[in-house]
Design a protein around this motif. Structure first.
Motif, PDB file in Angstrom:
ATOM      1  N   ALA A  35       0.825  -1.209   0.000  1.00  0.00           N
ATOM      2  CA  ALA A  35       0.000   0.000   0.000  1.00  0.00           C
ATOM      3  C   ALA A  35       0.857   1.256   0.000  1.00  0.00           C
ATOM      4  O   ALA A  35       0.583   2.200  -0.745  1.00  0.00           O
ATOM      5  CB  ALA A  35      -0.931  -0.016   1.214  1.00  0.00           C
ATOM      6  N   ILE A  36       1.891   1.279   0.815  1.00  0.00           N
ATOM      7  CA  ILE A  36       2.769   2.459   0.849  1.00  0.00           C
ATOM      8  C   ILE A  36       3.484   2.620  -0.486  1.00  0.00           C
ATOM      9  O   ILE A  36       3.613   3.728  -1.009  1.00  0.00           O
ATOM     10  CB  ILE A  36       3.765   2.364   2.023  1.00  0.00           C
ATOM     11  CG1 ILE A  36       3.014   2.454   3.348  1.00  0.00           C
ATOM     12  CG2 ILE A  36       4.820   3.467   1.933  1.00  0.00           C
ATOM     13  CD1 ILE A  36       3.869   2.198   4.563  1.00  0.00           C
ATOM     14  N   SER A  37       3.933   1.524  -1.065  1.00  0.00           N
ATOM     15  CA  SER A  37       4.595   1.584  -2.373  1.00  0.00           C
ATOM     16  C   SER A  37       3.642   2.080  -3.448  1.00  0.00           C
ATOM     17  O   SER A  37       4.019   2.871  -4.314  1.00  0.00           O
ATOM     18  CB  SER A  37       5.123   0.210  -2.757  1.00  0.00           C
ATOM     19  OG  SER A  37       6.013  -0.267  -1.804  1.00  0.00           O
ATOM     20  N   MET A  38       2.396   1.611  -3.386  1.00  0.00           N
ATOM     21  CA  MET A  38       1.405   1.955  -4.406  1.00  0.00           C
ATOM     22  C   MET A  38       1.094   3.446  -4.434  1.00  0.00           C
ATOM     23  O   MET A  38       0.840   4.006  -5.495  1.00  0.00           O
ATOM     24  CB  MET A  38       0.121   1.164  -4.136  1.00  0.00           C
ATOM     25  CG  MET A  38      -0.919   1.291  -5.206  1.00  0.00           C
ATOM     26  SD  MET A  38      -0.531   0.336  -6.670  1.00  0.00           S
ATOM     27  CE  MET A  38      -0.867  -1.288  -6.075  1.00  0.00           C
ATOM     28  N   VAL A  39       1.137   4.096  -3.278  1.00  0.00           N
ATOM     29  CA  VAL A  39       0.819   5.520  -3.249  1.00  0.00           C
ATOM     30  C   VAL A  39       2.057   6.406  -3.347  1.00  0.00           C
ATOM     31  O   VAL A  39       1.932   7.622  -3.461  1.00  0.00           O
ATOM     32  CB  VAL A  39      -0.006   5.891  -1.990  1.00  0.00           C
ATOM     33  CG1 VAL A  39      -1.305   5.140  -1.954  1.00  0.00           C
ATOM     34  CG2 VAL A  39       0.788   5.670  -0.727  1.00  0.00           C
ATOM     35  N   SER A  40       3.253   5.805  -3.326  1.00  0.00           N
ATOM     36  CA  SER A  40       4.484   6.603  -3.301  1.00  0.00           C
ATOM     37  C   SER A  40       5.208   6.718  -4.634  1.00  0.00           C
ATOM     38  O   SER A  40       6.083   7.571  -4.772  1.00  0.00           O
ATOM     39  CB  SER A  40       5.452   6.012  -2.269  1.00  0.00           C
ATOM     40  OG  SER A  40       4.875   6.013  -0.997  1.00  0.00           O
ATOM     41  N   TRP A  41       4.899   5.883  -5.610  1.00  0.00           N
ATOM     42  CA  TRP A  41       5.673   5.893  -6.848  1.00  0.00           C
ATOM     43  C   TRP A  41       5.337   7.023  -7.824  1.00  0.00           C
ATOM     44  O   TRP A  41       6.205   7.407  -8.622  1.00  0.00           O
ATOM     45  CB  TRP A  41       5.587   4.551  -7.571  1.00  0.00           C
ATOM     46  CG  TRP A  41       4.226   4.201  -8.108  1.00  0.00           C
ATOM     47  CD1 TRP A  41       3.279   3.468  -7.490  1.00  0.00           C
ATOM     48  CD2 TRP A  41       3.684   4.580  -9.372  1.00  0.00           C
ATOM     49  NE1 TRP A  41       2.171   3.362  -8.279  1.00  0.00           N
ATOM     50  CE2 TRP A  41       2.395   4.041  -9.443  1.00  0.00           C
ATOM     51  CE3 TRP A  41       4.157   5.330 -10.445  1.00  0.00           C
ATOM     52  CZ2 TRP A  41       1.564   4.216 -10.541  1.00  0.00           C
ATOM     53  CZ3 TRP A  41       3.331   5.505 -11.542  1.00  0.00           C
ATOM     54  CH2 TRP A  41       2.055   4.950 -11.596  1.00  0.00           C
TER      55      TRP A  41
END
Length: 193
Positions: free
Chosen positions: A144-150
């Motif tokens: 989830a954090i990766s999905m919103v950070s890229w």
């Protein structure tokens, strides 16, 4: 490098931040040595006040668990989630941005519309929904954090690629017959870094 290090350490805020980060990393790495038992174990009577017992410097919670042990072991998990999700976000952002910036046209349009979709939804809300959908676990939190950070990484890489694609060394690589993958990996990406 020495000049950068001296300038960095000359800034009090940066030096204090580095010391704190190194302290958290050392605490996380040394967690099993500092507190060998599980932080979930009940070790004393509930609600001990901080500094009232030398064995439990931060006291205990409502269930009699050592708060200091929870913090030390929690540092490991927090660092792991932060590092892995950042690496995943950077890799995804670089790949999406590089493909969009190098190829342009409909590939750029499609990838950037997808990027804009992820940027229109508030990051915290989207991360919470993703974790709720995929059941809370370390993997779902990292995802989830990766999905919103890229998306910000992708937009930055795309703009650099669009600028560097027009340079002479890239045109020379195209003329001598290098493949697009080789141009991206050996010519543009190192210069965009």
């Amino acid at each position: 490098m020495k000049k950068f290090l001296l300038r960095f350490l000359g800034n009090r805020g940066a030096a204090a931040g580095l010391v704190l980060l190194l302290l958290v990393i050392a605490t996380g790495l040394l967690a099993p040595l500092l507190y060998g038992d599980s932080p979930w174990m009940m070790v004393a009577q509930p609600l001990l006040a901080p500094f009232s017992d030398a064995a439990y410097p931060l006291g205990t919670d409502m269930l009699g668990r050592d708060i200091a042990a929870g913090l030390v072991h929690g540092a490991r998990v927090s660092l792991m989630i932060g590092v892995i999700s950042t690496l995943v976000a950077v890799v995804v952002g670089i790949v999406v941005g590089a493909l969009a910036g190098f190829y342009g046209g409909w590939i750029d349009d499609a990838l950037m519309r997808g990027t804009e979709f992820f940027q229109t939804i508030p990051q915290l809300a989207m991360a919470m929904v993703l974790v709720a959908i995929f059941k809370p676990s370390l993997l779902s939190i990292v995802g989830a954090i990766s999905m919103v950070s890229w998306p910000p990484v992708a937009r930055l890489v795309r703009s650099e690629f669009m600028t560097l694609k027009q340079r002479e060394f890239v045109q020379a690589a195209i003329v001598i017959g290098q493949s697009p993958a080789r141009i991206i990996l050996t010519q543009i990406l190192p210069n965009a870094a």
